[in-house]
Design a protein around this motif. Structure first.
Motif, PDB file in Angstrom:
ATOM      1  N   LEU A   1     -58.720  -5.151 -28.575  1.00 45.68           N
ATOM      2  CA  LEU A   1     -59.959  -5.213 -27.795  1.00 45.68           C
ATOM      3  C   LEU A   1     -60.747  -3.914 -27.912  1.00 45.68           C
ATOM      4  O   LEU A   1     -61.978  -3.928 -28.080  1.00 45.68           O
ATOM      5  CB  LEU A   1     -59.641  -5.503 -26.334  1.00 45.68           C
ATOM      6  CG  LEU A   1     -59.044  -6.878 -26.019  1.00 45.68           C
ATOM      7  CD1 LEU A   1     -58.735  -6.997 -24.525  1.00 45.68           C
ATOM      8  CD2 LEU A   1     -59.971  -8.008 -26.449  1.00 45.68           C
ATOM      9  N   GLN A   2     -60.063  -2.779 -27.842  1.00 49.47           N
ATOM     10  CA  GLN A   2     -60.749  -1.495 -27.986  1.00 49.47           C
ATOM     11  C   GLN A   2     -61.433  -1.389 -29.332  1.00 49.47           C
ATOM     12  O   GLN A   2     -62.590  -0.956 -29.429  1.00 49.47           O
ATOM     13  CB  GLN A   2     -59.745  -0.346 -27.817  1.00 49.47           C
ATOM     14  CG  GLN A   2     -59.289  -0.119 -26.386  1.00 49.47           C
ATOM     15  CD  GLN A   2     -58.304   1.027 -26.267  1.00 49.47           C
ATOM     16  OE1 GLN A   2     -57.539   1.310 -27.206  1.00 49.47           O
ATOM     17  NE2 GLN A   2     -58.298   1.696 -25.143  1.00 49.47           N
ATOM     18  N   LEU A   3     -60.749  -1.790 -30.395  1.00 48.09           N
ATOM     19  CA  LEU A   3     -61.326  -1.719 -31.734  1.00 48.09           C
ATOM     20  C   LEU A   3     -62.518  -2.651 -31.896  1.00 48.09           C
ATOM     21  O   LEU A   3     -63.418  -2.392 -32.694  1.00 48.09           O
ATOM     22  CB  LEU A   3     -60.258  -2.046 -32.777  1.00 48.09           C
ATOM     23  CG  LEU A   3     -59.161  -0.995 -32.958  1.00 48.09           C
ATOM     24  CD1 LEU A   3     -58.001  -1.563 -33.764  1.00 48.09           C
ATOM     25  CD2 LEU A   3     -59.723   0.248 -33.633  1.00 48.09           C
ATOM     26  N   ALA A   4     -62.517  -3.742 -31.141  1.00 52.09           N
ATOM     27  CA  ALA A   4     -63.620  -4.703 -31.211  1.00 52.09           C
ATOM     28  C   ALA A   4     -64.749  -4.371 -30.245  1.00 52.09           C
ATOM     29  O   ALA A   4     -65.766  -5.061 -30.221  1.00 52.09           O
ATOM     30  CB  ALA A   4     -63.103  -6.116 -30.933  1.00 52.09           C
TER      31      ALA A   4
ATOM     32  N   GLU B   1     -69.214 -15.748 -39.288  1.00 56.32           N
ATOM     33  CA  GLU B   1     -70.463 -15.567 -40.028  1.00 56.32           C
ATOM     34  C   GLU B   1     -71.567 -14.951 -39.171  1.00 56.32           C
ATOM     35  O   GLU B   1     -72.312 -14.080 -39.627  1.00 56.32           O
ATOM     36  CB  GLU B   1     -70.930 -16.917 -40.576  1.00 56.32           C
ATOM     37  CG  GLU B   1     -72.200 -16.840 -41.406  1.00 56.32           C
ATOM     38  CD  GLU B   1     -72.597 -18.194 -41.957  1.00 56.32           C
ATOM     39  OE1 GLU B   1     -73.506 -18.228 -42.812  1.00 56.32           O
ATOM     40  OE2 GLU B   1     -72.030 -19.221 -41.537  1.00 56.32           O
ATOM     41  N   GLN B   2     -71.673 -15.383 -37.922  1.00 59.48           N
ATOM     42  CA  GLN B   2     -72.791 -14.973 -37.078  1.00 59.48           C
ATOM     43  C   GLN B   2     -72.411 -13.931 -36.022  1.00 59.48           C
ATOM     44  O   GLN B   2     -73.299 -13.404 -35.349  1.00 59.48           O
ATOM     45  CB  GLN B   2     -73.362 -16.207 -36.350  1.00 59.48           C
ATOM     46  CG  GLN B   2     -73.853 -17.304 -37.266  1.00 59.48           C
ATOM     47  CD  GLN B   2     -75.056 -16.872 -38.097  1.00 59.48           C
ATOM     48  OE1 GLN B   2     -75.861 -16.066 -37.651  1.00 59.48           O
ATOM     49  NE2 GLN B   2     -75.170 -17.418 -39.299  1.00 59.48           N
ATOM     50  N   GLN B   3     -71.127 -13.620 -35.889  1.00 62.78           N
ATOM     51  CA  GLN B   3     -70.695 -12.839 -34.733  1.00 62.78           C
ATOM     52  C   GLN B   3     -69.401 -12.104 -35.053  1.00 62.78           C
ATOM     53  O   GLN B   3     -68.566 -12.593 -35.808  1.00 62.78           O
ATOM     54  CB  GLN B   3     -70.462 -13.808 -33.566  1.00 62.78           C
ATOM     55  CG  GLN B   3     -70.197 -13.198 -32.222  1.00 62.78           C
ATOM     56  CD  GLN B   3     -70.081 -14.284 -31.153  1.00 62.78           C
ATOM     57  OE1 GLN B   3     -70.003 -15.477 -31.455  1.00 62.78           O
ATOM     58  NE2 GLN B   3     -70.084 -13.889 -29.902  1.00 62.78           N
TER      59      GLN B   3
ATOM     60  N   GLU C   1     -68.399  -8.292 -42.848  1.00 64.47           N
ATOM     61  CA  GLU C   1     -67.877  -7.060 -42.259  1.00 64.47           C
ATOM     62  C   GLU C   1     -66.394  -7.209 -41.928  1.00 64.47           C
ATOM     63  O   GLU C   1     -65.980  -8.199 -41.331  1.00 64.47           O
ATOM     64  CB  GLU C   1     -68.641  -6.717 -40.974  1.00 64.47           C
ATOM     65  CG  GLU C   1     -70.065  -6.255 -41.193  1.00 64.47           C
ATOM     66  CD  GLU C   1     -70.127  -4.863 -41.786  1.00 64.47           C
ATOM     67  OE1 GLU C   1     -69.269  -4.025 -41.430  1.00 64.47           O
ATOM     68  OE2 GLU C   1     -71.017  -4.613 -42.607  1.00 64.47           O
ATOM     69  N   ILE C   2     -65.591  -6.235 -42.325  1.00 65.02           N
ATOM     70  CA  ILE C   2     -64.159  -6.210 -42.027  1.00 65.02           C
ATOM     71  C   ILE C   2     -63.877  -4.947 -41.230  1.00 65.02           C
ATOM     72  O   ILE C   2     -64.025  -3.845 -41.725  1.00 65.02           O
ATOM     73  CB  ILE C   2     -63.316  -6.211 -43.309  1.00 65.02           C
ATOM     74  CG1 ILE C   2     -63.670  -7.412 -44.174  1.00 65.02           C
ATOM     75  CG2 ILE C   2     -61.828  -6.211 -42.976  1.00 65.02           C
ATOM     76  CD1 ILE C   2     -63.134  -7.303 -45.578  1.00 65.02           C
ATOM     77  N   HIS C   3     -63.481  -5.112 -39.981  1.00 65.23           N
ATOM     78  CA  HIS C   3     -63.281  -3.972 -39.100  1.00 65.23           C
ATOM     79  C   HIS C   3     -61.817  -3.584 -38.964  1.00 65.23           C
ATOM     80  O   HIS C   3     -61.512  -2.414 -38.742  1.00 65.23           O
ATOM     81  CB  HIS C   3     -63.841  -4.290 -37.712  1.00 65.23           C
ATOM     82  CG  HIS C   3     -65.264  -4.742 -37.727  1.00 65.23           C
ATOM     83  ND1 HIS C   3     -66.329  -3.865 -37.788  1.00 65.23           N
ATOM     84  CD2 HIS C   3     -65.808  -5.992 -37.723  1.00 65.23           C
ATOM     85  CE1 HIS C   3     -67.468  -4.546 -37.803  1.00 65.23           C
ATOM     86  NE2 HIS C   3     -67.172  -5.832 -37.757  1.00 65.23           N
TER      87      HIS C   3
ATOM     88  N   ILE D   1     -60.239  -8.384 -37.290  1.00 66.69           N
ATOM     89  CA  ILE D   1     -61.547  -8.330 -36.641  1.00 66.69           C
ATOM     90  C   ILE D   1     -62.570  -8.405 -37.763  1.00 66.69           C
ATOM     91  O   ILE D   1     -62.629  -7.514 -38.623  1.00 66.69           O
ATOM     92  CB  ILE D   1     -61.730  -7.052 -35.814  1.00 66.69           C
ATOM     93  CG1 ILE D   1     -60.620  -6.916 -34.771  1.00 66.69           C
ATOM     94  CG2 ILE D   1     -63.100  -7.064 -35.127  1.00 66.69           C
ATOM     95  CD1 ILE D   1     -60.657  -5.591 -34.007  1.00 66.69           C
ATOM     96  N   LEU D   2     -63.355  -9.477 -37.763  1.00 66.08           N
ATOM     97  CA  LEU D   2     -64.263  -9.776 -38.863  1.00 66.08           C
ATOM     98  C   LEU D   2     -65.671 -10.038 -38.333  1.00 66.08           C
ATOM     99  O   LEU D   2     -65.846 -10.431 -37.192  1.00 66.08           O
ATOM    100  CB  LEU D   2     -63.788 -11.013 -39.625  1.00 66.08           C
ATOM    101  CG  LEU D   2     -62.377 -10.991 -40.189  1.00 66.08           C
ATOM    102  CD1 LEU D   2     -61.985 -12.378 -40.693  1.00 66.08           C
ATOM    103  CD2 LEU D   2     -62.283  -9.972 -41.319  1.00 66.08           C
ATOM    104  N   GLY D   3     -66.663  -9.854 -39.224  1.00 62.12           N
ATOM    105  CA  GLY D   3     -68.018 -10.267 -38.945  1.00 62.12           C
ATOM    106  C   GLY D   3     -68.844  -9.241 -38.171  1.00 62.12           C
ATOM    107  O   GLY D   3     -68.339  -8.222 -37.708  1.00 62.12           O
ATOM    108  N   PRO D   4     -70.138  -9.559 -38.022  1.00 66.44           N
ATOM    109  CA  PRO D   4     -70.777 -10.742 -38.611  1.00 66.44           C
ATOM    110  C   PRO D   4     -70.874 -10.631 -40.126  1.00 66.44           C
ATOM    111  O   PRO D   4     -70.902  -9.547 -40.686  1.00 66.44           O
ATOM    112  CB  PRO D   4     -72.167 -10.756 -37.956  1.00 66.44           C
ATOM    113  CG  PRO D   4     -72.389  -9.376 -37.434  1.00 66.44           C
ATOM    114  CD  PRO D   4     -71.064  -8.753 -37.200  1.00 66.44           C
TER     115      PRO D   4
END
Length: 226
Positions: A207-210, A54-56, A187-189, A181-184
């Motif tokens: 890790l690269q995508l994040a 939710e926050q990060q 958001e859906i990455h 990879i989600l959030g904050p």
């Protein structure tokens, strides 16, 4: 740690963006449904899945049962990500299993994984997000994080099951996992669904995508200050 410019580029062929969700506005209905389901921490505390991101921005790795040798070795490598790499990128790392919460602490101790871990004992979130049961062919898949062979890994898993206080697989052996990879917020990455026990998303690609610095996993003696 080796110079990143000299490292072998991470394996990315297992990664794919998957359009498996029905979109209603900006947030898929599946993620909205999953966000209200509860996950359980090592102390038995229940929180909504959505609170994890939710926050990060958060990397969420769903694993198979805790006795799975491939998951054990994958989580061992997740545990080698230096804390400062995540802090510098303001990214949270969470592993979710599907056993009783009593198995969390022993699994963290076994793998040396120092970050957050929860369980979804009824596999509700696994089902909602479309994670598979059963195992597709693994003949063409080579995980950069699994060091054991099928035979030796299976023997290790069986020995751990026999040596545990309760003889169980610490989750459904047929259940596959995945990485998001989600959030904050909503958001859906990125989303990757494992097809079998070796089809994890390569950690450096995630890790690269994040936006997190990658790790030299060839340095097996690297010590993480946590």
């Amino acid at each position: 740690m080796a110079d990143p410019s000299e490292e072998t580029p991470p394996v990315t062929r297992q990664i794919s963006r998957q359009s498996l969700w029905q979109n209603t506005g900006d947030e898929p209905v599946e993620l909205r449904s999953a966000s209200s389901r509860l996950v359980v921490d090592a102390a038995g505390k229940r929180i909504p899945f959505g609170a994890l991101y939710e926050q990060q921005k958060t990397i969420v790795v769903f694993v198979r049962h805790f006795l799975c040798y491939a998951c054990k070795e994958y989580v061992e490598d997740l545990g080698k990500i230096p804390k400062e790499f995540l802090q510098d990128a303001n990214v949270r790392l969470v592993v979710v299993g599907q056993s009783s919460h009593h198995h969390i602490k022993p699994f963290c101790n076994l793998t040396g994984y120092p970050y957050e871990m929860f369980v979804d004992p009824e596999r509700e979130i696994y089902r909602i997000l479309g994670m598979k049961r059963g195992e597709a062919s693994s003949t063409s898949v080579q995980s950069p994080h699994v060091k054991s062979s099928l035979l030796s890994g299976s023997i290790k898993s069986m020995w751990r099951a026999m040596a545990s206080p309760a003889f169980d697989f610490q989750g459904d052996p047929a259940q596959q996992g995945g990485t998001l990879i989600l959030g904050p917020g909503d958001e859906i990455h990125f989303m990757h669904l494992d097809k079998n026990r070796l089809a994890h998303a390569p950690i450096n690609a995630v890790l690269q995508l994040a936006g997190v610095q990658t790790v030299d996993f060839t340095n097996r003696s690297h010590i993480i200050d946590v």
